[in-house]
Write a protein that holds these residues in place. Structure first.
Motif, PDB file in Angstrom:
ATOM      1  N   PHE A  11      14.494 -98.027  29.067  1.00 53.94           N
ATOM      2  CA  PHE A  11      13.985 -97.008  28.080  1.00 53.94           C
ATOM      3  C   PHE A  11      14.660 -96.156  27.947  1.00 53.94           C
ATOM      4  CE2 PHE A  11      11.219 -98.410  31.948  1.00 53.94           C
ATOM      5  CZ  PHE A  11      10.432 -97.547  33.143  1.00 53.94           C
ATOM      6  N   GLN A  12      14.465 -94.979  27.396  1.00 49.63           N
ATOM      7  CA  GLN A  12      15.717 -94.355  26.756  1.00 49.63           C
ATOM      8  C   GLN A  12      15.662 -92.751  28.075  1.00 49.63           C
ATOM      9  OE1 GLN A  12      15.986 -93.615  22.452  1.00 49.63           O
ATOM     10  NE2 GLN A  12      17.186 -91.654  22.962  1.00 49.63           N
ATOM     11  N   ILE A  13      16.869 -92.355  28.355  1.00 45.31           N
ATOM     12  CA  ILE A  13      16.580 -91.606  29.023  1.00 45.31           C
ATOM     13  C   ILE A  13      16.872 -90.442  28.594  1.00 45.31           C
ATOM     14  CG2 ILE A  13      18.494 -90.451  31.365  1.00 45.31           C
ATOM     15  CD1 ILE A  13      16.883 -93.651  31.788  1.00 45.31           C
ATOM     16  N   ASN A  14      16.148 -88.996  28.970  1.00 43.10           N
ATOM     17  CA  ASN A  14      15.701 -87.907  28.553  1.00 43.10           C
ATOM     18  C   ASN A  14      17.584 -87.131  29.323  1.00 43.10           C
ATOM     19  OD1 ASN A  14      13.879 -88.487  26.756  1.00 43.10           O
ATOM     20  ND2 ASN A  14      12.380 -87.782  29.069  1.00 43.10           N
ATOM     21  N   PHE A  15      18.410 -87.329  28.858  1.00 49.73           N
ATOM     22  CA  PHE A  15      19.181 -86.799  29.096  1.00 49.73           C
ATOM     23  C   PHE A  15      20.486 -86.713  28.402  1.00 49.73           C
ATOM     24  CE2 PHE A  15      22.975 -84.976  31.511  1.00 49.73           C
ATOM     25  CZ  PHE A  15      22.962 -84.584  32.102  1.00 49.73           C
ATOM     26  N   ASP A  16      20.897 -85.774  27.528  1.00 51.67           N
ATOM     27  CA  ASP A  16      21.645 -86.125  26.060  1.00 51.67           C
ATOM     28  C   ASP A  16      23.492 -86.097  26.182  1.00 51.67           C
ATOM     29  OD1 ASP A  16      22.885 -85.358  24.030  1.00 51.67           O
ATOM     30  OD2 ASP A  16      23.254 -83.794  23.269  1.00 51.67           O
ATOM     31  N   VAL A  17      23.314 -87.079  26.598  1.00 53.61           N
ATOM     32  CA  VAL A  17      25.138 -87.234  26.961  1.00 53.61           C
ATOM     33  C   VAL A  17      25.669 -87.615  25.451  1.00 53.61           C
ATOM     34  CG1 VAL A  17      24.384 -88.543  28.943  1.00 53.61           C
ATOM     35  CG2 VAL A  17      25.169 -90.306  26.849  1.00 53.61           C
ATOM     36  N   GLY A  18      25.137 -87.432  24.701  1.00 50.61           N
ATOM     37  CA  GLY A  18      26.305 -87.606  23.401  1.00 50.61           C
ATOM     38  C   GLY A  18      25.755 -88.490  22.553  1.00 50.61           C
ATOM     39  N   TYR A  19      25.045 -90.036  22.927  1.00 49.64           N
ATOM     40  CA  TYR A  19      24.637 -90.941  22.920  1.00 49.64           C
ATOM     41  C   TYR A  19      23.240 -91.347  23.383  1.00 49.64           C
ATOM     42  CZ  TYR A  19      27.519 -93.379  26.199  1.00 49.64           C
ATOM     43  OH  TYR A  19      28.067 -93.781  27.348  1.00 49.64           O
ATOM     44  N   PRO A  20      22.580 -92.290  22.839  1.00 46.49           N
ATOM     45  CA  PRO A  20      21.814 -92.540  23.184  1.00 46.49           C
ATOM     46  C   PRO A  20      21.626 -93.245  25.119  1.00 46.49           C
ATOM     47  CG  PRO A  20      21.079 -93.188  20.986  1.00 46.49           C
ATOM     48  CD  PRO A  20      22.238 -92.560  21.274  1.00 46.49           C
ATOM     49  N   LEU A  21      21.060 -93.295  25.823  1.00 50.46           N
ATOM     50  CA  LEU A  21      21.526 -93.771  27.028  1.00 50.46           C
ATOM     51  C   LEU A  21      20.040 -94.040  27.241  1.00 50.46           C
ATOM     52  CD1 LEU A  21      23.246 -93.966  29.763  1.00 50.46           C
ATOM     53  CD2 LEU A  21      22.330 -91.986  29.965  1.00 50.46           C
ATOM     54  N   TYR A  22      20.484 -96.185  27.499  1.00 55.51           N
ATOM     55  CA  TYR A  22      19.004 -96.578  27.291  1.00 55.51           C
ATOM     56  C   TYR A  22      19.362 -97.745  29.721  1.00 55.51           C
ATOM     57  CZ  TYR A  22      18.697 -96.661  22.826  1.00 55.51           C
ATOM     58  OH  TYR A  22      18.342 -96.408  21.425  1.00 55.51           O
ATOM     59  N   GLU A  23      18.343 -97.811  29.831  1.00 57.18           N
ATOM     60  CA  GLU A  23      17.824 -98.618  30.846  1.00 57.18           C
ATOM     61  C   GLU A  23      17.744 -99.520  30.581  1.00 57.18           C
ATOM     62  OE1 GLU A  23      16.180 -97.619  35.104  1.00 57.18           O
ATOM     63  OE2 GLU A  23      15.836 -96.172  34.035  1.00 57.18           O
ATOM     64  N   PHE A  24      18.038-100.795  31.366  1.00 61.83           N
ATOM     65  CA  PHE A  24      16.860-102.197  31.209  1.00 61.83           C
ATOM     66  C   PHE A  24      16.512-102.510  32.488  1.00 61.83           C
ATOM     67  CE2 PHE A  24      20.693-103.009  27.815  1.00 61.83           C
ATOM     68  CZ  PHE A  24      20.094-102.507  27.251  1.00 61.83           C
ATOM     69  N   GLU A  25      15.403-102.958  32.531  1.00 61.08           N
ATOM     70  CA  GLU A  25      14.836-103.006  33.537  1.00 61.08           C
ATOM     71  C   GLU A  25      14.312-104.151  34.643  1.00 61.08           C
ATOM     72  OE1 GLU A  25      11.177-102.587  37.500  1.00 61.08           O
ATOM     73  OE2 GLU A  25      11.499-102.686  35.056  1.00 61.08           O
ATOM     74  N   THR A  26      14.523-105.129  34.721  1.00 64.93           N
ATOM     75  CA  THR A  26      14.105-107.232  35.297  1.00 64.93           C
ATOM     76  C   THR A  26      13.495-106.698  36.540  1.00 64.93           C
ATOM     77  OG1 THR A  26      15.072-106.949  32.961  1.00 64.93           O
ATOM     78  CG2 THR A  26      14.153-109.186  34.558  1.00 64.93           C
ATOM     79  N   ALA A  27      12.399-107.513  36.996  1.00 64.50           N
ATOM     80  CA  ALA A  27      12.112-107.439  38.882  1.00 64.50           C
ATOM     81  C   ALA A  27      10.856-107.784  39.013  1.00 64.50           C
ATOM     82  CB  ALA A  27      12.203-105.721  39.028  1.00 64.50           C
TER      83      ALA A  27
END
Length: 585
Positions: free
Chosen positions: A503-519
């Motif tokens: 996922f790309q998180i919808n919160f502007d931290v100044g660069y793309p903030l990515y989440e990797f999920e494996t479960a």
């Protein structure tokens, strides 16, 4: 038809008398090798006639392990309009499960959906026919799988799991004559471990659980560490610290119980220390979640080990226990997983770092609430801490919980506990842990910072009721710190949902903030793909890999999905170099 087979290997079955009689497989070994022992030429994994079938499979099909066998395991019927073949089973092999599995892609395997018919039984072997309608499937692969139940599991289930004493442990079996006889005859001295953890460039810690109170030492080269005496006070667990190791080097070691090489264990024990910060090296870290104990799927732990990760992060639902007030039941779940040989192959060579989620903390979607007044929370945390080789927990006795941090090379991992202090709709971490996360993140000097959670960070986490999406204030405070302090190199890991997604998180931290999920490391059930994911994979069983490359001027990380067959259906040499993870100025 291609001949495929996979084995999961355990040790023996249960005898019912005071002095356990030989099990069927022990009698078979005595006939063919003159010994009851599962070792050397008579070991389950040995192949003395070098025909490609190890002893356990020879036992399962009733063939002679000392004479090469070129017989096909599955013999197809080319004239049949359906998928049809015959196979052989040994009539006396009553202490194994002999299964037929199917796959359409040689990656995801499930129980074959067909019927078995007995064609012949001569008293020694059975000949069976398997038939499966073709339906819409024009190509399928089939394989055999042989599983032998845990020799000690019936005792654990009856005497501990089924005990009215909610605090029961291995001490319950200390005076059980049949259990103790099996430990002696099978030469079982180690019930769990070795499990590596707390890795630094020059040190490591090894966790273990002995079968009886014992003295444990570990040798690395010409150095000996220990002894540590195990006792029932810690449920026969202990740890030994190894020091003076070479950075980013492979080390061979051996563990001894009361002066004898521990049994049963892989024949060769090795691990690699991480590089120091600033070293221009490449290394990998594996991660995953949702790992219900399913015997026929436990072989994936060896697949993880074959990827040679420095560490494996297990991000919650590590076991599905769901009995928060029964420490006896919790312990048995750990015993079964820790004694499994495939799991031990991984833990003996890979640094293990763990946090929990709802199914190993309490019940489904359970929030612990504020403080530590609920006694079950602290009792469960003590069992958790007893069974993992994590670094020290900074909360200590004042505000306990399975949150902590560690570094591997130039990567800083911050592990969070989203259960112990969660108050639904109010806080995910509780004030003390939230402040610790903020301070730890703000002070980090590593090039990559990895925030790890048992549940999803994204605001698109399904219904949001059991994730950070339902606790946006805590989440956004962390993200605001990244933005305001211009902290570079941050990305997110999570578990909980049975799929592999980014996922790309919808919160502007100044660069793309990515989440990797494996479960979905083990287990059959998959959750539907999330439509907001950048990519998604749900087929079969899998885990995640992070490949760090510091050998280049602009270090990178690659995110991969790896299946139980070792294939990588999705990966992204993600332009997640530091240039891409640096805030805009």
């Amino acid at each position: 038809m291609k001949r495929l087979f996979t084995l999961i290997i355990f040790i023996g079955t249960l005898g019912a008398q005071q002095t356990a009689p030989p099990t069927p497989i022990e009698s078979w070994r005595q006939t063919h090798f003159g010994t009851l022992e599962n070792s050397r030429r008579s070991a389950d994994t040995a192949d003395p006639d070098q025909d490609g079938l190890d002893n356990l499979l020879e036992y399962a099909i009733g063939s002679d392990p000392n004479q090469a066998n070129d017989q096909a395991l599955l013999t197809p019927d080319p004239k049949s309009p359906s998928f049809s073949f015959t196979f052989q089973k040994a009539s006396s092999a009553t202490d194994i499960n002999f299964m037929i599995q199917e796959s359409s892609d040689l990656e995801s395997w499930t129980p074959a959906l067909g019927n078995q018919t007995l064609l012949l039984n001569n008293g020694r072997t059975q000949r069976l026919q398997f038939s499966r309608p073709t339906g819409s499937d024009h190509r399928l692969y089939f394989r055999t799988k042989v599983i032998r139940p845990l020799i000690l599991e019936p005792f654990w289930m009856e005497e501990i799991y089924g005990s009215s004493d909610t605090t029961a442990s291995l001490e319950t079996l200390a005076s059980h004559p049949t259990y103790q006889d099996i430990l002696t005859r099978q030469k079982i001295t180690l019930l769990g471990g070795p499990t590596l953890g707390q890795l630094t460039p020059t040190t490591a810690t090894v966790w273990f659980r002995t079968a009886r109170p014992a003295s444990v030492t570990i040798s690395v080269g010409n150095k000996t560490f220990g002894p540590i005496l195990t006792s029932f006070e810690t449920d026969l667990t202990g740890t030994i610290s190894l020091t003076g190791l070479r950075p980013f080097a492979q080390h061979q070691y051996q563990i001894f119980v009361d002066g004898q090489i521990a049994s049963p264990l892989p024949s060769e024990l090795t691990f690699t220390t991480p590089p120091p910060a600033g070293a221009r090296q490449k290394f990998s870290v594996a991660f995953g979640a949702c790992s219900r104990f399913v015997p026929e799927l436990e072989g994936i732990w060896e697949v993880i080990a074959q990827q040679n990760p420095l560490a494996y992060l297990t991000l919650g639902d590590n076991l599905y226990i769901d009995r928060p007030e029964h420490q006896n039941i919790q312990r048995v779940h750990y015993y079964r997983r820790q004694f499994h040989p495939s799991y031990r192959v991984m833990t003996a060579s890979t640094g293990i770092y763990s946090i929990w989620d709802d199914h190993d903390f309490g019940n489904n979607d359970q929030a612990g609430g504020a403080g530590i007044l609920q006694t079950w929370k602290l009792h469960n945390f003590n069992v958790f801490a007893e069974n993992w080789n994590n670094p020290s927990y900074p909360g200590g006795g004042a505000y306990p919980g399975c949150f902590y941090d560690f570094t591997l090379g130039d990567v800083h991992f911050i592990m969070t506990d989203g259960r112990f202090y969660r108050e639904k709709g109010q806080t995910m971490l509780g004030p003390e842990q939230q402040n610790w996360v903020l301070q730890t993140l703000a002070s980090s000097k590593s090039k990559f910072k990895v925030l790890c959670s048992g549940t999803l960070w994204t605001e698109h986490a399904d219904n949001g009721l059991d994730s950070w999406a339902g606790h946006r204030q805590d989440r956004d405070e962390i993200f605001a710190l990244i933005r305001d302090a211009k902290i570079p190199g941050v990305f997110l890991l999570s578990g909980d949902r049975h799929r592999h997604e980014m996922f790309q998180i919808n919160f502007d931290v100044g660069y793309p903030l990515y989440e990797f999920e494996t479960a979905k490391v083990t287990g059959y059930h998959s959750h539907p793909s999330n439509p907001f994911a950048l990519f998604s994979y749900t087929k079969g069983n899998f885990f995640g890999m992070l490949d760090f490359d510091f050998s280049v001027q602009d270090p990178t990380v690659t995110y991969r999905c790896v299946t139980e067959s070792g294939k990588s259906p999705q990966h992204l040499t993600f332009q997640t170099s530091l240039a891409k993870l640096t805030p805009s100025r």
